[in-house]
Design a protein around this motif. Sequence first.
Motif, PDB file in Angstrom:
ATOM      1  N   HIS A   1      14.775  10.665  45.051  1.00 53.46           N
ATOM      2  CA  HIS A   1      14.334   9.570  44.195  1.00 53.46           C
ATOM      3  C   HIS A   1      12.939   9.866  43.638  1.00 53.46           C
ATOM      4  O   HIS A   1      12.197  10.684  44.190  1.00 53.46           O
TER       5      HIS A   1
ATOM      6  N   SER B   1      13.414   2.728  50.628  1.00 56.70           N
ATOM      7  CA  SER B   1      12.323   1.769  50.420  1.00 56.70           C
ATOM      8  C   SER B   1      12.067   0.934  51.670  1.00 56.70           C
ATOM      9  O   SER B   1      10.913   0.701  52.046  1.00 56.70           O
TER      10      SER B   1
ATOM     11  N   VAL C   1      16.206   8.074  39.717  1.00 58.17           N
ATOM     12  CA  VAL C   1      16.538   6.877  40.491  1.00 58.17           C
ATOM     13  C   VAL C   1      17.442   7.214  41.670  1.00 58.17           C
ATOM     14  O   VAL C   1      17.222   6.780  42.792  1.00 58.17           O
TER      15      VAL C   1
ATOM     16  N   GLN D   1      21.034   7.216  43.931  1.00 58.09           N
ATOM     17  CA  GLN D   1      21.929   6.128  44.323  1.00 58.09           C
ATOM     18  C   GLN D   1      21.121   4.909  44.758  1.00 58.09           C
ATOM     19  O   GLN D   1      20.155   5.026  45.522  1.00 58.09           O
ATOM     20  N   LYS D   2      21.528   3.736  44.275  1.00 56.94           N
ATOM     21  CA  LYS D   2      20.778   2.513  44.560  1.00 56.94           C
ATOM     22  C   LYS D   2      20.772   2.185  46.055  1.00 56.94           C
ATOM     23  O   LYS D   2      19.770   1.715  46.588  1.00 56.94           O
ATOM     24  N   LYS D   3      21.880   2.432  46.735  1.00 57.93           N
ATOM     25  CA  LYS D   3      21.948   2.157  48.173  1.00 57.93           C
ATOM     26  C   LYS D   3      20.981   3.047  48.931  1.00 57.93           C
ATOM     27  O   LYS D   3      20.257   2.605  49.833  1.00 57.93           O
ATOM     28  N   SER D   4      20.945   4.327  48.547  1.00 62.23           N
ATOM     29  CA  SER D   4      20.029   5.273  49.187  1.00 62.23           C
ATOM     30  C   SER D   4      18.577   4.897  48.902  1.00 62.23           C
ATOM     31  O   SER D   4      17.711   5.001  49.779  1.00 62.23           O
ATOM     32  N   LEU D   5      18.316   4.441  47.665  1.00 61.88           N
ATOM     33  CA  LEU D   5      16.964   4.035  47.288  1.00 61.88           C
ATOM     34  C   LEU D   5      16.531   2.819  48.093  1.00 61.88           C
ATOM     35  O   LEU D   5      15.370   2.730  48.521  1.00 61.88           O
ATOM     36  N   LEU D   6      17.451   1.884  48.316  1.00 61.85           N
ATOM     37  CA  LEU D   6      17.141   0.687  49.097  1.00 61.85           C
ATOM     38  C   LEU D   6      16.821   1.057  50.540  1.00 61.85           C
ATOM     39  O   LEU D   6      15.852   0.560  51.124  1.00 61.85           O
TER      40      LEU D   6
ATOM     41  N   LEU E   1       8.558   0.348  45.289  1.00 64.35           N
ATOM     42  CA  LEU E   1       9.451  -0.507  46.079  1.00 64.35           C
ATOM     43  C   LEU E   1       8.975  -0.647  47.523  1.00 64.35           C
ATOM     44  O   LEU E   1       9.091  -1.722  48.122  1.00 64.35           O
TER      45      LEU E   1
END
Length: 311
Positions: free
Chosen positions: A185, A83, A73, A75-80, A193
């Motif tokens: 990711h 995406s 997964v 970091q969520k910020k990096s994933l956002l 996403l």
Amino acid sequence: MSNLVFFFSGEITVIANLLLLLTAAVWGFGFVAQSLGMDHLAPFMFNSLRFFIGALSLLPLIWYFANKKTLLVGQKKSLLIASISAGSVLFIAASLQQVGLQYTSAANAGFITGLYIVIVPVLGLILKHQTGVNTWIGCAIAVVGLYFLSIKDDMSIGYGDLLQLIGAVFWAIHILIIDHFAKKHSPILLSHLQFIFCGLLSITVSMMIETTVVANIGLAWAALAYSGIISVGVGYTLQVVAQKNAHPAHVAIILSLETVFAAIGGIVILGETLDARAILGCGLMLMGILVSQIPLRYFVKSWGQQKHPTV
């Protein structure tokens, strides 16, 4: 024992290459499904639905890898950010392709879109990626092929072909974005996403400029199912599975045959025709794509082995 291991490893490689060939066929015939889908739906609505379906089709894979605890997964910020970036470029590329299909054939769309394979290493120069001589030779051959396929006698290019050509540049940019973020990711989660984000952009534009009859969605179910479930869900899964046991050079070359299957589908299913000039153009473009994927040292090595065979 070593011979037995060699036999099975060779057999696995053959199976992987066959799976890649099936993937190329699935993606190639996807151009036909996209073309047929617009008999009932406008381009942006069709794209929004097929990407939402594609996102749903990846949920079983995400669940599987999550249970195996192999889903990266990050970091969520990096994933956002990843995406949104990938989804935005995907939206542009897919929109150009879908709208362009209204003005050109599935065969032309397939071959011109396939130029992204040549464009990727050229754009990679901006990121200081190394590019071999074979890429430039392949690019030159592909450009000549594009001339025969799309350039008219008055040196103009058809509107649909132009949209596909611009789209090929964005498909290449999209691949570079995925290549950058996939190291941080899970590619499957990132794809899921970005499909959702692309679908949201597509349906937003559709609601602004298109009129959709709900009943027509049902009429386009077959094209939507193929484009969303088969092209995205099955095609992506086959690619992931096959690439584990296939040589990277073989992967690129076999998947480039997507263009050939697009032409076959256009001719057999849609009744499209190609004149001698177009066939020459398609052949040269395919040759350029293949040459760009095979380093010249491969030919030098093969020639040396033939000149000095091992006894």
